[in-house]
Design an enzyme around this catalytic site. Structure first.
Site, mmCIF file in Angstrom:
data_model
loop_
_atom_site.group_PDB
_atom_site.id
_atom_site.type_symbol
_atom_site.label_atom_id
_atom_site.label_comp_id
_atom_site.label_asym_id
_atom_site.label_seq_id
_atom_site.Cartn_x
_atom_site.Cartn_y
_atom_site.Cartn_z
ATOM 1 N N ARG A 36 0.912 -1.265 0.000
ATOM 2 C CA ARG A 36 0.028 0.020 0.055
ATOM 3 C C ARG A 36 0.829 1.389 -0.003
ATOM 4 O O ARG A 36 1.002 1.939 -1.036
ATOM 5 C CB ARG A 36 -1.012 0.056 1.135
ATOM 6 C CG ARG A 36 -2.055 1.006 1.062
ATOM 7 C CD ARG A 36 -1.731 2.437 1.526
ATOM 8 N NE ARG A 36 -1.308 2.456 2.985
ATOM 9 C CZ ARG A 36 -0.615 3.482 3.309
ATOM 10 N NH1 ARG A 36 -0.699 4.718 2.549
ATOM 11 N NH2 ARG A 36 -0.127 3.722 4.669
ATOM 12 N N ASP A 37 1.540 1.715 1.023
ATOM 13 C CA ASP A 37 2.447 2.873 1.057
ATOM 14 C C ASP A 37 3.467 2.643 0.172
ATOM 15 O O ASP A 37 3.786 3.790 -0.419
ATOM 16 C CB ASP A 37 3.116 2.737 2.552
ATOM 17 C CG ASP A 37 3.417 4.251 3.076
ATOM 18 O OD1 ASP A 37 3.822 5.169 1.983
ATOM 19 O OD2 ASP A 37 3.380 4.687 4.247
ATOM 20 N N CYS A 79 4.310 9.417 0.557
ATOM 21 C CA CYS A 79 2.705 9.983 0.338
ATOM 22 C C CYS A 79 3.149 10.656 -0.872
ATOM 23 O O CYS A 79 3.664 11.813 -0.630
ATOM 24 C CB CYS A 79 2.301 10.697 1.718
ATOM 25 S SG CYS A 79 0.840 11.745 1.438
ATOM 26 N N ASN A 99 9.684 4.096 3.341
ATOM 27 C CA ASN A 99 9.259 3.587 4.990
ATOM 28 C C ASN A 99 10.495 3.077 5.339
ATOM 29 O O ASN A 99 11.542 2.835 4.806
ATOM 30 C CB ASN A 99 8.180 2.497 4.851
ATOM 31 C CG ASN A 99 6.811 2.951 4.748
ATOM 32 O OD1 ASN A 99 6.444 3.286 3.744
ATOM 33 N ND2 ASN A 99 5.992 3.235 5.827
ATOM 34 N N HIS A 111 9.214 6.794 8.125
ATOM 35 C CA HIS A 111 9.817 6.863 7.197
ATOM 36 C C HIS A 111 11.238 7.164 7.096
ATOM 37 O O HIS A 111 11.635 7.727 8.135
ATOM 38 C CB HIS A 111 9.232 7.881 6.377
ATOM 39 C CG HIS A 111 8.065 7.254 5.749
ATOM 40 N ND1 HIS A 111 7.846 7.171 4.264
ATOM 41 C CD2 HIS A 111 6.785 7.255 6.219
ATOM 42 C CE1 HIS A 111 6.756 6.532 4.162
ATOM 43 N NE2 HIS A 111 5.755 6.689 5.108
ATOM 44 N N HIS A 163 4.722 4.228 12.655
ATOM 45 C CA HIS A 163 4.961 4.383 10.977
ATOM 46 C C HIS A 163 6.076 5.223 10.743
ATOM 47 O O HIS A 163 5.797 6.578 10.784
ATOM 48 C CB HIS A 163 3.661 4.558 10.600
ATOM 49 C CG HIS A 163 3.476 4.624 9.187
ATOM 50 N ND1 HIS A 163 3.014 3.678 8.443
ATOM 51 C CD2 HIS A 163 3.850 5.726 8.221
ATOM 52 C CE1 HIS A 163 3.095 3.925 7.019
ATOM 53 N NE2 HIS A 163 3.713 5.142 7.017
HETATM 54 N N1 COA Z 1 -13.264 5.233 -3.622
HETATM 55 C C1 COA Z 1 -13.495 5.623 -5.086
HETATM 56 N N2 COA Z 1 -13.891 6.685 -5.474
HETATM 57 C C2 COA Z 1 -13.955 7.801 -4.608
HETATM 58 C C3 COA Z 1 -13.786 7.520 -3.188
HETATM 59 C C4 COA Z 1 -13.563 6.230 -2.728
HETATM 60 N N3 COA Z 1 -13.135 5.964 -1.431
HETATM 61 N N4 COA Z 1 -14.083 8.538 -2.625
HETATM 62 C C5 COA Z 1 -14.225 9.402 -3.476
HETATM 63 N N5 COA Z 1 -14.310 8.827 -4.797
HETATM 64 C C6 COA Z 1 -14.439 9.547 -5.716
HETATM 65 C C7 COA Z 1 -15.923 10.348 -6.230
HETATM 66 O O1 COA Z 1 -16.858 9.485 -6.622
HETATM 67 C C8 COA Z 1 -15.623 11.291 -7.205
HETATM 68 O O2 COA Z 1 -15.280 10.684 -8.396
HETATM 69 P P1 COA Z 1 -15.954 11.458 -9.888
HETATM 70 O O3 COA Z 1 -14.975 12.879 -9.933
HETATM 71 O O4 COA Z 1 -15.738 10.500 -11.052
HETATM 72 O O5 COA Z 1 -17.237 11.905 -9.690
HETATM 73 C C9 COA Z 1 -13.868 11.600 -6.839
HETATM 74 O O6 COA Z 1 -13.389 10.401 -6.262
HETATM 75 C C10 COA Z 1 -13.898 12.850 -6.091
HETATM 76 O O7 COA Z 1 -14.631 12.495 -5.106
HETATM 77 P P2 COA Z 1 -14.697 13.833 -3.798
HETATM 78 O O8 COA Z 1 -15.889 13.125 -2.811
HETATM 79 O O9 COA Z 1 -15.002 15.142 -4.325
HETATM 80 O O10 COA Z 1 -13.479 13.637 -3.122
HETATM 81 P P3 COA Z 1 -12.259 14.521 -3.217
HETATM 82 O O11 COA Z 1 -11.841 14.924 -4.541
HETATM 83 O O12 COA Z 1 -12.511 15.638 -2.247
HETATM 84 O O13 COA Z 1 -10.993 13.392 -2.852
HETATM 85 C C11 COA Z 1 -10.732 11.590 -1.175
HETATM 86 C C12 COA Z 1 -11.169 13.023 -1.170
HETATM 87 C C13 COA Z 1 -10.424 11.481 0.165
HETATM 88 C C14 COA Z 1 -11.577 10.441 -1.951
HETATM 89 C C15 COA Z 1 -9.516 11.414 -1.743
HETATM 90 O O14 COA Z 1 -8.634 12.953 -1.589
HETATM 91 C C16 COA Z 1 -8.338 10.334 -1.716
HETATM 92 O O15 COA Z 1 -8.782 9.166 -1.981
HETATM 93 N N6 COA Z 1 -7.487 10.479 -1.003
HETATM 94 C C17 COA Z 1 -6.677 9.465 -0.446
HETATM 95 C C18 COA Z 1 -5.166 9.902 -0.231
HETATM 96 C C19 COA Z 1 -4.285 8.713 0.154
HETATM 97 O O16 COA Z 1 -4.475 7.733 0.422
HETATM 98 N N7 COA Z 1 -3.027 9.500 0.602
HETATM 99 C C20 COA Z 1 -2.019 8.332 0.774
HETATM 100 C C21 COA Z 1 -2.098 7.687 2.280
HETATM 101 S S1 COA Z 1 -2.004 8.789 3.598
HETATM 102 ZN ZN ZN Z 2 3.792 6.401 5.082
#
Ligand code: COA
Ligand code: ZN
Length: 327
Positions: A16-17, A242, A251, A211, A209
């Site tokens: 994942r990370d 990230c 990590n 890095h 956790h």
């Molecule tokens: N799984 C799949 N799709 C998702 C989702 C999920 N958990 N959450 C939101 N989406 C989709 C929405 O349907 C939307 O799709 P579209 O543009 O095709 O309509 C799009 O993602 C944006 O959705 P929105 O609710 O506006 O989210 P956002 O753009 O504000 O993003 C997160 C919020 C949290 C979903 C996004 O920032 C994210 O996934 N971040 C993860 C970051 C990460 O993992 N970082 C590393 C680990 S720490």
């Molecule tokens: Zn990390």
């Protein structure tokens, strides 16, 4: 599961990370093969993937397929990161044993990584903890940028403690302190871990956790262990980082952590030899070179044949070494 003093638990987060930041997309087959190979190394947990938006983390857009195809080894807990309720429902469908929820202690990093304010994230996480309790799936909460933020600098320990307690009270099965961009140093780690471990309920054990962005990850792990931390995240080959934290890099290496603790007589449950075999496959998996000190040097007791010239310099029973021919 609570690890005793002579035993620690490692959560392998490489799939994942590690893979979330790799520039080349790793084929689903290769991800599944990597997780399966790691399953045979003896890790307590493996963080298999994340159910995030495919736009935010394109590298892990195949989360469903990966979860469906991995081989479940009995005794290994397969966990997934989820950023919101939608991700949580996907992870339930995918059969995750445990979930890892995430938010940042830093307001700026939380906005960059999750597109939410900390207040919105806190509300979301509390709702997720409630939903997971109904579903009977344990949830760990990872707090990012705990030891420093690449945008804001130092983070107040009181803020970390406030959030950790809030989520522990709401039923989190564990709290992970994340050094997202390798800003932690050993005395800081020891102080925060000691203070939090003393005040958190036993139902929410701490995980570190770390890095290795600035080369202090192993030193920080040791400092945490000395204060009683028994759970660590680590990534095979030192993969990781990230995408929404400038300057983020790998990590703490799982194999270095396993090797260090093995030297100290601390049981990690992980066998080093098969793990190093996995490390050797990584350059092909991530399609780039990945120099690795431990793979090159071998474990500390790997010995070498003595140089052939030695025999000619010592007669039988002779114990004194002759002057070297050159410095
Ligand atoms: N799984 C799949 N799709 C998702 C989702 C999920 N958990 N959450 C939101 N989406 C989709 C929405 O349907 C939307 O799709 P579209 O543009 O095709 O309509 C799009 O993602 C944006 O959705 P929105 O609710 O506006 O989210 P956002 O753009 O504000 O993003 C997160 C919020 C949290 C979903 C996004 O920032 C994210 O996934 N971040 C993860 C970051 C990460 O993992 N970082 C590393 C680990 S720490
Ligand atoms: Zn990390």
């Amino acid at each position: 599961m609570n690890a005793g003093p002579g035993r620690i638990e490692i959560n392998e987060v490489g799939p994942r990370d590690g893979l979330q930041i790799e520039p080349a997309f790793v084929a689903t087959d290769d991800k599944v093969a990597l997780v399966d190979a790691l399953s045979d190394c003896g890790f307590a947990r493996i963080e298999v993937t994340s159910f995030t938006s495919a736009r935010a983390i394109p590298a892990l857009a195949d989360a469903e397929a990966v979860m469906q195809r991995i081989r479940r080894r009995p005794g290994v807990v397969y966990t997934c990161l989820v950023p919101n309720l939608r991700g949580m429902e996907r992870a339930f469908d995918g059969g995750a044993d445990e979930l890892n929820l995430v938010m940042s202690v830093s307001e700026t990093h939380n906005r960059a990584n999750l597109r939410m304010t900390r207040e919105q994230s806190t509300a979301q996480l509390l709702a997720m903890l409630e939903r997971a309790q109904q579903a009977g799936v344990p949830c760990n909460v990872s707090l990012s940028t705990t030891f420093g933020c690449p945008f804001e600098g130092d983070i107040a320990p009181a803020e970390v403690e406030r959030l950790a307690h809030r989520f522990a009270q709401a039923g989190a099965a564990g709290i992970t302190l994340c050094d997202t961009t390798g800003m932690a140093y050993p005395t800081q780690v020891a102080e925060l871990c000691a203070s939090l471990a003393a005040s958190l309920p036993a139902t929410a054990p701490l995980t570190l956790h770390l890095h290795n962005t600035r080369g202090m990850a192993l030193a920080n792990a040791l400092a945490g262990w000395q204060t009683g931390i028994r759970r660590f995240d680590a990534a095979v080959g030192g993969l990781g980082g990230c995408p929404y934290a400038p300057g983020a890099s790998g990590n703490v290496n799982s194999e270095e952590l396993v090797h260090m603790f093995a030297c100290m007589g601390v049981d990690t449950g992980v066998s080093l030899a098969p793990l190093l075999e996995v490390v050797a496959t990584l350059p092909r998996v991530v399609a780039r070179e990945l120099p690795n000190q431990l793979l090159a040097a071998g474990p500390r007791l790997r010995t070498h044949p003595e140089p052939a010239w030695l025999a000619g310099h010592f007669g039988q029973g002779e114990t004194e070494r002759p002057q070297p021919l050159s410095p």
